[in-house]
Design an enzyme around this catalytic site. Structure first.
Site, PDB file in Angstrom:
ATOM      1  N   LYS A  20       4.036  -0.098  -6.880  1.00  0.00           N
ATOM      2  CA  LYS A  20       5.115   0.076  -5.898  1.00  0.00           C
ATOM      3  C   LYS A  20       4.509  -0.064  -4.507  1.00  0.00           C
ATOM      4  O   LYS A  20       3.397   0.440  -4.263  1.00  0.00           O
ATOM      5  CB  LYS A  20       5.737   1.463  -6.091  1.00  0.00           C
ATOM      6  CG  LYS A  20       6.961   1.747  -5.230  1.00  0.00           C
ATOM      7  CD  LYS A  20       7.544   3.140  -5.535  1.00  0.00           C
ATOM      8  CE  LYS A  20       8.813   3.433  -4.759  1.00  0.00           C
ATOM      9  NZ  LYS A  20       9.397   4.754  -5.081  1.00  0.00           N
TER      10      LYS A  20
ATOM     11  N   SER B 243      14.301   4.739  -6.282  1.00  0.00           N
ATOM     12  CA  SER B 243      13.859   3.769  -5.317  1.00  0.00           C
ATOM     13  C   SER B 243      12.818   2.795  -5.867  1.00  0.00           C
ATOM     14  O   SER B 243      12.562   1.754  -5.261  1.00  0.00           O
ATOM     15  CB  SER B 243      13.233   4.488  -4.111  1.00  0.00           C
ATOM     16  OG  SER B 243      12.104   5.231  -4.511  1.00  0.00           O
TER      17      SER B 243
ATOM     18  N   SER C   2      13.178   8.826  -8.622  1.00  0.00           N
ATOM     19  CA  SER C   2      12.906   7.405  -8.382  1.00  0.00           C
ATOM     20  C   SER C   2      12.061   6.702  -9.430  1.00  0.00           C
ATOM     21  O   SER C   2      11.922   5.477  -9.368  1.00  0.00           O
ATOM     22  CB  SER C   2      12.247   7.208  -7.027  1.00  0.00           C
ATOM     23  OG  SER C   2      13.223   7.217  -6.035  1.00  0.00           O
TER      24      SER C   2
END
Ligand code: GLN
Length: 485
Positions: free
Chosen positions: A78, A153, A177
């Site tokens: 990420k 997210s 997330s």
């Protein structure tokens, strides 16, 4: 099956017996990326040259018999974890050109274990969101239905695994997330206990809630990733010095005699009927395996969302104060003076959702309001944590749906922040309590969208989560469906 579709443990076997090389695996991942990335948009940045070089190094290691837990395994990161010399944007304009001078601890650990980094995955700006639509770099699309969101997210990390554009990935979970996008994309995602995985080099959102964890294609792979990620880090003040078991040992053990708590507050009106049916079916299956399901109550559940949306923005407003154009990333041009430069940089650099959180958080922390908001929220947080402590005295693990609904349409909730916040209804409490959780696929809607359920356990009981999730996975007989792209 193509190499990019296999799990870590399947590829490890093939590497060990010389059937494939790290180079071949990496090539197969990048071929897949060439084919589908334009439609899915999992990545902000691809690291093809670096990956091919790392694969070559892995192949040299393999030749020497030096095979580590992730040797030659393509992993996505990420874009919230710092990578030395590689742009790390956090999905934001304000950091679009930020090049960290050091690696996050998880990056070092993965690299030491032999992983090959494929790219930096797309995400909601500063990890604020549930749909990956707030990324400065544009949305990510759900591989099961490209008109829908992948969750957020960590949407890019989830889709990269689901669409076989990597073998495993790293995400962060502040209020869901990792688990929410894992559920909506049909993969496994774990949020470890607060303190279990070092956050050194993780760009902070809400420091009392943030945790890093893995996305994988199955539960055994989750255990393999956790073996690499977990452990004490002297550079991180909340990192805990607790022994790390070999999580892989717990995959495949039976769950006879286990007590599974089903919290009544999580089976509420408004939950999508197909989600509810899939989770109830899973409960029946777990009972068949010798577990006993008992009803429990987490009485302060109704306050979780309100408490989270005070604490997380308050901490974010403080963490994001450092992005002002002086040291990191964007600096607005043509400022009259220092204050004007701060204002212009932050006005241009942050998107609407981030600004909304900064304003809410600054308000909640301001003189005269601190007691009424942040302090009150922290007190209620203690009650929420106590609910879990009490419940977990009566059962080994807790089972809930991961999300109230399957993936929704792109754009459906962008104008309604409250509706968006409701997608985290079932995941936020875990972060408030600091306990670990895992989301595993448990079915599909009639329209072919994945459904996930989550198991929660006491602090540092990730081993229990691996054990029960893998026991479920092995007997659920969920056909290995793949998104048609
Ligand atoms: N969706 C939640 C939020 O927007 C959680 C985000 C996260 O876990 N990073 O705050």
């Amino acid at each position: 099956m193509e190499l990019n579709q296999l799990t870590i443990h399947e590829l490890q076997e093939k590497i060990k017996n010389g059937a494939v090389s790290a180079g071949q695996i990496t090539e197969s991942v990048f071929q897949r990326i060439d084919k589908v990335e334009k439609r899915v948009h999992s990545y902000i940045r691809l690291l093809k040259d670096e990956a091919l070089a790392a694969a070559e190094k892995a192949d040299n290691d393999i030749k020497k018999g030096n095979i580590k837990p992730l040797t030659g395994i393509p992993v996505a990161l990420k874009d919230i974890v710092c990578t030395k010399g590689i742009t790390t944007t956090c999905g934001s304009h304000i950091l679009h050109n930020f090049v960290p001078p050091y690696n996050a601890t998880v990056v070092e650990r993965l690299s030491d274990a032999g992983a090959v980094f494929v790219g930096k995955a797309n995400m909601d700006e500063f990890a604020m969101g549930s749909s990956t639509e707030t990324s400065y770099f544009g949305p990510t699309y759900n591989p099961w239905d490209l008109t829908r969101i992948p969750g957020g997210s960590s949407g890019g990390s989830a889709t990269a695994v689901a669409a076989d554009e990597c073998i495993a990935s790293i995400g962060s979970d502040t209020g869901g997330s990792i688990r929410q996008p894992a559920a909506l994309c049909g993969v496994v995602g774990m949020k470890p206990t607060y303190g279990r995985v070092s956050r050194f080099g993780l760009i902070a959102f809400a420091s009392s809630l943030d945790q890093i964890g893995p996305f994988t294609k199955d539960v055994e792979d989750c255990a393999i990733m956790m073996n690499v990620l977990a452990g004490y880090d002297p550079r991180e003040s909340t990192s805990v010095q607790a022994a790390v078991p070999d999580y892989r040992q717990f995959a495949g053990r039976d769950i006879k005699g286990w007590k599974i708590g089903i919290p009544r507050e999580y089976f509420i009106e408004g939950i999508n009927p197909e989600v509810e049916a899939a989770v109830k079916k899973a409960i029946a299956l777990l009972e068949k395996q010798g577990a006993e399901c008992i009803n429990i109550s987490l009485p302060h559940t109704e306050y979780c969302l309100a408490v989270y949306y005070i604490i997380a923005p308050a901490e974010a407003s403080s963490n994001l104060a450092r992005f002002d154009g002086v040291k990191y990333g964007l600096r607005a041009a043509a400022a009259r003076d220092l204050l004007d430069m701060y204002k212009k940089t932050r006005t241009q650099g942050f998107g609407n959702e981030v600004k909304r959180r900064i304003m809410i958080g600054t308000y909640a922390l301001s003189a005269g309001y601190y007691d009424a908001y942040y302090k009150k929220a922290s007190q209620v947080r203690a009650l929420i944590k106590r609910d879990f402590d009490e419940a977990l005295k009566k059962c080994d693990v807790i089972l809930t749906p991961t999300t109230p609904t399957p993936a929704f349409k792109i754009g459906e909730k962008t104008d309604n922040p409250l509706q968006m916040y409701l997608s985290d209804l079932f995941t936020i409490s875990t972060n408030l309590a600091g306990i670990p959780g895992i989301s595993v696929p448990c079915g599909f809607t009639a329209g072919g969208l994945p459904i996930g359920m989550q198991f929660l356990a006491g602090h540092f009981a990730e081993d229990k989560l691996i054990q029960i999730a893998s026991a479920y996975e092995r007997t659920a007989g969920m056909e290995k469906r793949r998104p048609q792209l």
